[in-house]
Design an enzyme around this catalytic site. Sequence first.
Site, PDB file in Angstrom:
ATOM      1  CD  GLU A  12      -0.430 -14.023 -29.506  1.00 25.25           C
ATOM      2  OE1 GLU A  12      -1.234 -13.670 -30.389  1.00 25.25           O
ATOM      3  OE2 GLU A  12      -0.499 -15.116 -28.925  1.00 25.25           O
ATOM      4  N   GLY A 106      -9.312 -13.037 -24.454  1.00 23.08           N
ATOM      5  CA  GLY A 106      -8.241 -13.246 -25.433  1.00 23.08           C
ATOM      6  C   GLY A 106      -8.468 -14.457 -26.307  1.00 23.08           C
ATOM      7  CB  SER A 109     -15.522 -13.514 -27.572  1.00 24.75           C
ATOM      8  OG  SER A 109     -15.042 -12.255 -27.142  1.00 24.75           O
ATOM      9  CG  ASP A 154      -8.073 -12.505 -33.444  1.00 22.68           C
ATOM     10  OD1 ASP A 154      -7.090 -13.264 -33.433  1.00 22.68           O
ATOM     11  OD2 ASP A 154      -8.205 -11.544 -32.672  1.00 22.68           O
TER      12      ASP A 154
END
Length: 363
Positions: A12, A106, A109, A154
């Site tokens: 992360e 988170g 989207s 992402d």
Amino acid sequence: MQAPGRVNLIGEHIDYCGGHVLPVALGLRCAAAVAAGAGMLRVHAVDLGDAWECAAGVEPRSMPRPAPGTWRSYAAGVVSLIAEAAGGPIPAADIFVASDVPRGSGLSSSAAFEVSLAGAVLAAMGGAIAPSRVAALCRRAEHEFAGVPCGIMDQAVAALGRTGHAMLLDCVAFEAGAAAGHTDGVRHVPLPGAREATLLIVDTGVRHALAGGEYARRRAACESAARKLGVTALCRAPLDAIARARLTDEETRCATHAIGEDRRTLEAAAALGAGELSRLGVLMIESHESLRDVYRVSCPELDSVVDAARGVPGVFGARMTGGGFGGCAIVLARAGAAEAAIGVVIAAFRTRFSRDCAVLAGW
Ligand code: GLA
């Protein structure tokens, strides 16, 4: 044209530090459908009951730019950069986009929206672009149009993630080749079967806004730490160099988290591949603690979910996932322990915050 939301198993806040990340593509998806149009390109955000339009036939660079941060800025960025890369003017079409990835939680989207819209724009133009290049262009759209200085994770998993697998992504190797359509740095690691383990996604209901300052601040501090340490990728700096370089407290936190999280992610991918879920769980907890105490991007709601879950027998591990400051936590549990974990997490959350969190099944 569909693209999934994601959770990140571990790794992360290090995609923008040249690290390794381990996201999982979800069953929750964004879908875009194309109908032929005349004179205009319209993007209909079905869930919002809103539409954005621009003239067809014009050069992508001369398109008007909506205010950064609005959904229209994401749409305009993708349309402009994808149309430009496909070598054509803006196509005439109606594109309808609908998603079941909850917004602002988170679960990425926006990347699902971008990548599915990119597919629809290409379909309207009769063009094709390699998925890794689509990921790189969609990330550019976030930077240049939406004003969000995100990493590549992402968009990469939205474009390249595989059902039933986590995706180990070496961000340095991937970013070096993505614009040319290469997929270096991508390795798909099979997930345990549903009979063996369950991944729960717990939505705290606290909505975050990545564009809102903290993310950009962390990113800038990571970059200045890397400069002082004389490396381009902060994750690749040797841990013992931190003490020798004259880092501020914030830069020291960045370097400590980035270097440790990268090591944890590589170890977690190996543990997942070997079916060692207990080890994976321990690494998830360590990751959460580093994000909470060192990097400081968690919040009381996320910590409550992790603290409650980790005490339940059969829970391997838990951590916040995504950008933090709200959104979702994930809980990895032995299949038979998932129900007990849900009960304990919901009860603890209700006691502390006098409202409910929502629980989804991740795989
Ligand atoms: C957001 C960003 C990603 C990544 C995560 C944190 O989701 O879009 O690029 O930095 O936060 O890991």
